[in-house]
Design an enzyme around this catalytic site. Structure first.
Site, PDB file in Angstrom:
ATOM      1  N   GLU A  60       0.844  -1.194   0.000  1.00 42.76           N
ATOM      2  CA  GLU A  60       0.000   0.000   0.000  1.00 42.76           C
ATOM      3  C   GLU A  60       0.885   1.252   0.000  1.00 42.76           C
ATOM      4  OE1 GLU A  60      -3.679   1.696   2.731  1.00 42.76           O
ATOM      5  OE2 GLU A  60      -1.928   0.830   3.729  1.00 42.76           O
ATOM      6  N   LYS A 133     -10.658  -0.234  -0.716  1.00 41.58           N
ATOM      7  CA  LYS A 133     -10.532  -0.494   0.722  1.00 41.58           C
ATOM      8  C   LYS A 133     -11.855  -0.269   1.450  1.00 41.58           C
ATOM      9  CE  LYS A 133      -7.219   0.562   4.432  1.00 41.58           C
ATOM     10  NZ  LYS A 133      -6.015   1.385   4.735  1.00 41.58           N
ATOM     11  N   CYS A 166      -4.204  -3.175   4.296  1.00 48.04           N
ATOM     12  CA  CYS A 166      -3.770  -2.684   5.597  1.00 48.04           C
ATOM     13  C   CYS A 166      -4.782  -2.974   6.707  1.00 48.04           C
ATOM     14  CB  CYS A 166      -3.464  -1.192   5.488  1.00 48.04           C
ATOM     15  SG  CYS A 166      -2.328  -0.571   6.756  1.00 48.04           S
TER      16      CYS A 166
END
EC number: 3.5.1.49
Length: 334
Positions: A60, A133, A166
């Protein structure tokens, strides 16, 4: 399945390389262009050094960095697809590899904040998966919540790939969603600093174990004059054990052999600890077929749009004002 056997393509399965890309210092669009060139150069170098590699993963923020003063500006945003993703696609085609890349994506709705996006490109240069995300790292991240769900695509060596980004990896329900849709290799790309290093390792393992799937995770590495990013690429077996663990070195290439069929076989043959099956068939020994309703209140409330914690009204942080973000919604930070 460790590093010593990870120079060439295995007879079954595939070889993966996770790149602990140095955290980029980005102050201009030229810096982003430089990062893209560096990523492409690294992809080709990795393929040359590991001729059998079939999947190369970048973390990321490796494309656009983490300049929080500018990361929402139009100058720093990219489109998917766009000329930058076309450059990545051409590189994958030339190297004959699958690639995973991170993009801070301009929202098609100009009244909403950008998305934090991951893409998988196949060896033919086609984007075969696009993921936005779902769980931004609030309250620090200003990205709009993803709207594409958790897609799964075909990958090398019989794999079915999904990508989380993440903080997504801290949400066990998201890993379960990927597995429920058939994923057997769960990829996590991250830009975490050292505060959650232990939790990173823990959740990479637990996501694998709870769902009988491999996890391949990689983080940025190095210092950006504010935080240190820990690298520590990790490949976990479907039983939750760590097969390969990287260190804190920028540019470290973490490689490992993945055998998706072994995860598939475990899902088919295991009785004890086949927990992804047991969730929807609890008590199947006493009750043929088991109980299909797990009776979990939070799942029912979440599905009904009524999810609320008992302590929610007393929580102190529920918006981004602590980081100076407006609380009125709409597009900001241009």
């Amino acid at each position: 399945m460790g590093s010593i056997g990870s120079m060439g393509k295995p007879i079954e399965g595939f070889l993966v390389a996770a790149i602990q890309f140095p955290v980029p210092i980005v102050n201009s669009r030229k810096d982003i262009d430089h990062n893209i060139e560096s990523i492409i150069r690294t992809l080709h170098a990795t393929k040359a050094g590991y001729p059998g590699v079939e999947l190369i993963i970048f973390p990321e923020y490796s494309t656009q960095g983490l300049n929080t003063a500018k990361w929402l500006s139009e100058e720093f945003l990219l489109d998917v697809p766009g000329k930058e993703t076309e450059a990545y696609a051409q590189a994958c085609k030339e190297a004959k590899v699958y690639g995973v890349f991170s993009i801070m994506e301009r929202n098609p709705d100009s009244n909403k904040n950008p998305y934090n996006t991951a893409i998988i490109i196949d060896p033919q240069g086609k984007i075969i998966l696009k993921y936005r995300k779902l769980f931004p790292w609030n309250p620090i991240e200003p990205w709009y919540p993803g709207d594409l769900g958790m897609p799964v695509c075909e990958g090398p060596g019989g794999s079915k790939l999904a990508v989380c980004i993440c903080h997504d990896g801290m949400i066990p329900e998201l890993a379960r969603e990927a597995a429920y849709k058939g994923c057997n290799v769960y990829i996590r790309i991250s830009g975490y600093s050292t505060q959650v290093n232990d939790q990173w390792i823990l959740t990479n393992r637990s996501n694998a174990w709870h769902n009988l799937m491999y996890t391949v995770s990689v983080n940025l590495a190095g210092y950006d004059n504010v935080f240190y990013y820990f690298g520590e690429g990790q490949i976990c077996n479907f039983d939750g054990t760590t097969l390969v663990q990287g260190h804190r070195n920028p540019w470290e290439i973490v490689t490992g052999e993945i055998y998706p069929k072994m995860a598939d076989n475990a899902r088919l043959s295991w009785g004890l600890e086949n927990n992804i099956y047991n969730l929807g068939h609890r008590g199947y020994v006493a009750k043929p077929g088991g109980e299909h309703d797990a009776g979990l209140t939070y799942i029912k409330d979440l599905a009904a749009g009524k999810y609320k914690l008992p302590w929610e009204d007393h929580m102190k942080i529920k918006d981004g004002s602590i980081y100076g973000y407006p609380t009125t919604g709409g597009r900001f930070g241009k």
